[in-house]
Enzyme design. Structure first.
Site, PDB file in Angstrom:
ATOM      1  N   LYS A 125       0.874  -1.182   0.000  1.00 16.65           N
ATOM      2  CA  LYS A 125       0.000   0.000   0.000  1.00 16.65           C
ATOM      3  C   LYS A 125       0.902   1.220   0.000  1.00 16.65           C
ATOM      4  CE  LYS A 125      -4.403   1.081   0.160  1.00 16.65           C
ATOM      5  NZ  LYS A 125      -5.582   0.355  -0.339  1.00 16.65           N
ATOM      6  N   ASP A 165      -6.880   4.289  -4.681  1.00 17.24           N
ATOM      7  CA  ASP A 165      -7.581   4.175  -3.391  1.00 17.24           C
ATOM      8  C   ASP A 165      -8.200   5.558  -3.156  1.00 17.24           C
ATOM      9  OD1 ASP A 165      -7.882   2.303  -0.878  1.00 17.24           O
ATOM     10  OD2 ASP A 165      -7.296   4.214  -0.008  1.00 17.24           O
TER      11      ASP A 165
HETATM   12  P1  NDP Z   1     -12.751   7.798  -3.147  1.00 17.17           P
HETATM   13  O1  NDP Z   1     -11.678   8.785  -2.922  1.00 17.17           O
HETATM   14  O2  NDP Z   1     -13.279   7.580  -4.496  1.00 17.17           O
HETATM   15  O3  NDP Z   1     -13.995   8.125  -2.192  1.00 17.17           O
HETATM   16  C1  NDP Z   1     -13.834   8.191  -0.808  1.00 17.17           C
HETATM   17  C2  NDP Z   1     -15.144   8.643  -0.190  1.00 17.17           C
HETATM   18  O4  NDP Z   1     -15.053   8.536   1.221  1.00 17.17           O
HETATM   19  C3  NDP Z   1     -15.432  10.104  -0.489  1.00 17.17           C
HETATM   20  O5  NDP Z   1     -16.824  10.289  -0.492  1.00 17.17           O
HETATM   21  C4  NDP Z   1     -14.789  10.808   0.707  1.00 17.17           C
HETATM   22  O6  NDP Z   1     -15.347  12.081   1.002  1.00 17.17           O
HETATM   23  C5  NDP Z   1     -15.098   9.833   1.818  1.00 17.17           C
HETATM   24  N1  NDP Z   1     -14.061   9.953   2.867  1.00 17.17           N
HETATM   25  C6  NDP Z   1     -12.732   9.785   2.711  1.00 17.17           C
HETATM   26  N2  NDP Z   1     -12.084  10.000   3.861  1.00 17.17           N
HETATM   27  C7  NDP Z   1     -13.035  10.323   4.751  1.00 17.17           C
HETATM   28  C8  NDP Z   1     -13.004  10.649   6.124  1.00 17.17           C
HETATM   29  N3  NDP Z   1     -11.841  10.694   6.799  1.00 17.17           N
HETATM   30  N4  NDP Z   1     -14.184  10.897   6.733  1.00 17.17           N
HETATM   31  C9  NDP Z   1     -15.368  10.854   6.040  1.00 17.17           C
HETATM   32  N5  NDP Z   1     -15.448  10.533   4.734  1.00 17.17           N
HETATM   33  C10 NDP Z   1     -14.305  10.280   4.110  1.00 17.17           C
HETATM   34  O7  NDP Z   1     -12.194   6.420  -2.515  1.00 17.17           O
HETATM   35  P2  NDP Z   1     -12.714   4.931  -2.742  1.00 17.17           P
HETATM   36  O8  NDP Z   1     -14.168   4.923  -2.980  1.00 17.17           O
HETATM   37  O9  NDP Z   1     -11.825   4.304  -3.725  1.00 17.17           O
HETATM   38  O10 NDP Z   1     -12.369   4.276  -1.324  1.00 17.17           O
HETATM   39  C11 NDP Z   1     -13.332   4.195  -0.265  1.00 17.17           C
HETATM   40  C12 NDP Z   1     -12.920   3.111   0.699  1.00 17.17           C
HETATM   41  O11 NDP Z   1     -12.878   1.846   0.009  1.00 17.17           O
HETATM   42  C13 NDP Z   1     -11.545   3.268   1.348  1.00 17.17           C
HETATM   43  O12 NDP Z   1     -11.577   2.741   2.654  1.00 17.17           O
HETATM   44  C14 NDP Z   1     -10.666   2.390   0.471  1.00 17.17           C
HETATM   45  O13 NDP Z   1      -9.496   1.956   1.150  1.00 17.17           O
HETATM   46  C15 NDP Z   1     -11.608   1.234   0.215  1.00 17.17           C
HETATM   47  N6  NDP Z   1     -11.278   0.400  -0.929  1.00 17.17           N
HETATM   48  C16 NDP Z   1     -11.193   0.946  -2.185  1.00 17.17           C
HETATM   49  C17 NDP Z   1     -10.894   0.145  -3.258  1.00 17.17           C
HETATM   50  C18 NDP Z   1     -10.926   0.644  -4.655  1.00 17.17           C
HETATM   51  O14 NDP Z   1     -10.881  -0.170  -5.564  1.00 17.17           O
HETATM   52  N7  NDP Z   1     -11.034   1.950  -4.894  1.00 17.17           N
HETATM   53  C19 NDP Z   1     -10.572  -1.283  -3.082  1.00 17.17           C
HETATM   54  C20 NDP Z   1     -10.788  -1.760  -1.736  1.00 17.17           C
HETATM   55  C21 NDP Z   1     -11.090  -0.931  -0.721  1.00 17.17           C
HETATM   56  P3  NDP Z   1     -14.519  13.401   0.635  1.00 17.17           P
HETATM   57  O15 NDP Z   1     -14.692  13.561  -0.830  1.00 17.17           O
HETATM   58  O16 NDP Z   1     -15.141  14.477   1.436  1.00 17.17           O
HETATM   59  O17 NDP Z   1     -13.093  13.134   1.029  1.00 17.17           O
END
Ligand code: NDP
Length: 452
Positions: A125, A165
């Protein structure tokens, strides 16, 4: 003292200031205690202790110039955690909260998750404390170029293959790949999540969200139930949340919430395909805030986030299923209690470690269908693995082929969790099942490869 306590104490003594990493280590150590008890060969080879220590950590300076000509400095990281079953594989996160503890927890989880996918993928990561929010495309490009100028020497299709991510989507992967290709002077599958026009796999953007819904479907099928007609809470509004909602709509479920770090919306009528298309345009093109959904759709409530609170009212909305898809520790003790009190019977984690240890204990104690992230969200890395296969074979598979492979892999992961949980005495416990099945695969490979 129990074996797991001794192990956790040793890790805690070495890294006392890494709470998220210790949280992840503790959970896996507790689950595999029974395995270490039955298999002294893993203990004498100190397999767990070795898995809890990264093979390599790279930390570097990322200087870049903003649109006003001012110099900015961020910190870059890559954790190469474990390569026992394949090249390091795992996403890059760009978010101001990024630090060594968060990336080590994510890399540690990734090792077991990747083992569950049935594909030859090690775990890693990386990322940066860079915040893409509010930055111009030019600033994001210059940052990505500077980041890759150091990272490139650690990557390779058989060495380490990052993906996206939080904060790293198609735009960032494009900029990172462009710089890699320019410096390395080779066009190779060194990142996944690429655009389909130049080596990306179809279904990769959808894979994590779709996979987490497939996993929920598998869990429900053990109780002769299905998603159709179920009210679902989804957090986040990024990549994972969007495609979770898309698949839920397709299967006849009713997703009613979305969030970002500023707050959440509740749409009691349900988010349908048109509303989702609106969200995708808002988030992916205009890079707006989820608050605007409430402003543009009558009857929808918006509630601002209360940072540092001990609960999030999103989880107190009555629903049958929850799909946390934002970030770590977003479901706290009171949130889990509220979900259970309202009869929520399924939690499928799209995000990594979104439930706090106490929340996990409540879910497993209540015997609901609780799918931990390392199993439920493994669809993303699984399709990244399929992207690597397509790149290596100089080919591109059709959408239906990839989606079919994805649903097969989610089926296999579910079956492996069920089997391991049963074999080691906690039937129906997907936390133990996922941790044990993932651990066994990596542990056996490490035993075969000697003390390295
Ligand atoms: P994105 O950046 O596309 O979206 C993240 C979302 O979560 C946004 O809506 C963001 O809001 C919100 N968010 C992020 N940090 C925080 C926080 N500290 N508090 C509240 N809301 C938060 O990321 P992904 O959708 O790719 O990832 C989401 C989750 O899924 C993560 O935990 C990631 O590790 C996990 N994941 C992702 C994978 C992938 O293929 N993308 C694979 C496996 C797991 P804002 O815009 O305000 O920051």
């Amino acid at each position: 003292m129990k074996i797991f306590e001794a192990i956790v104490n040793e890790v805690a003594a070495r890294d006392p200031d890494q709470p998220e990493f210790l949280q992840a280590v503790r959970e896996v150590a507790e689950s595999v205690e029974v395995v270490l008890d039955r298999h002294p060969e893993y203990r004498s080879a100190r397999i767990f202790e070795r898995i809890a220590e990264p093979e390599r950590v790279v930390m570097f300076r990322v200087p870049w110039v903003d649109d006003d000509g001012a110099v900015a400095v961020n910190r870059g990281f890559r954790i190469e955690m474990n390569s026992a079953i394949g090249p390091y594989k795992g996403g890059l996160r760009f978010h101001p909260s990024v630090n060594l503890s968060i990336l080590k927890f994510l890399a540690f989880e990734q090792v077991f998750k990747n083992a569950l996918t049935t594909l030859p993928l090690g775990g890693g990561k990386g990322g940066s404390d860079f915040d893409p929010k509010g930055k111009s495309d030019g600033e994001v490009m210059r940052f990505c170029q500077s980041f890759m100028t150091e990272l490139f020497r650690h990557l390779g299709p058989h060495t380490d293959v990052p993906a996206g991510d939080i904060g790293v989507g198609g735009r960032e992967i494009g900029f990172l790949f462009g710089q890699y290709k320019r410096i390395a002077n080779e066009f190779t599958g060194v990142l996944t999540g690429k655009s389909p026009g130049w080596g990306g796999s179809l279904i990769r953007p959808e894979a994590t969200g779709y996979g987490s819904v497939y996993f929920a479907q598998e869990m429900l099928s053990t109780r002769d139930d299905e998603l159709e007609g179920k009210t679902c809470l989804v957090s986040g509004s990024g990549n994972v949340a969007q495609f979770t909602v898309e698949k839920l709509i397709e299967l006849g479920a009713k997703p009613v919430t979305l969030s970002d770090s500023s707050g959440f919306i509740h749409d009691p009528d349900g988010i349908d395909a048109d509303k989702l298309a609106w969200v995708m345009e808002l988030k992916n093109e205009r890079r707006g805030r989820i608050r605007e959904y409430a402003e543009n759709h009558p009857g929808v409530a918006y509630q601002a986030a209360n940072r540092g609170a001990d609960h999030n009212p999103l989880w107190a909305i009555p629903a049958d299923c929850a799909f946390p898809s934002a970030t770590q520790n977003e479901i706290l003790s009171k949130d889990a209690a509220a979900l259970l009190a309202n009869g929520c019977a399924v939690v499928s984690e799209g995000a990594n470690m979104p439930s706090s240890p106490d929340a996990v204990e409540q879910f497993t104690g209540a015997g609901i269908l609780y799918g931990p992230g390392k199993a439920a969200n493994a669809g993303g890395v699984a399709v990244s693995g399929l992207e690597m296969s397509q790149n290596a074979g100089m080919t591109a598979w059709k959408r239906e082929v990839v989606d079919h492979r994805l649903s097969d892999i989610m089926f296999e992961i579910h079956a492996a969790c069920v089997e391991a949980a049963e074999r080691f005495g906690t039937p129906g416990n997907y936390v133990n099942g996922a941790n044990i099945a993932g651990f066994l695969k990596v542990a056996d490979a490490m035993l075969d490869q000697g003390v390295v």
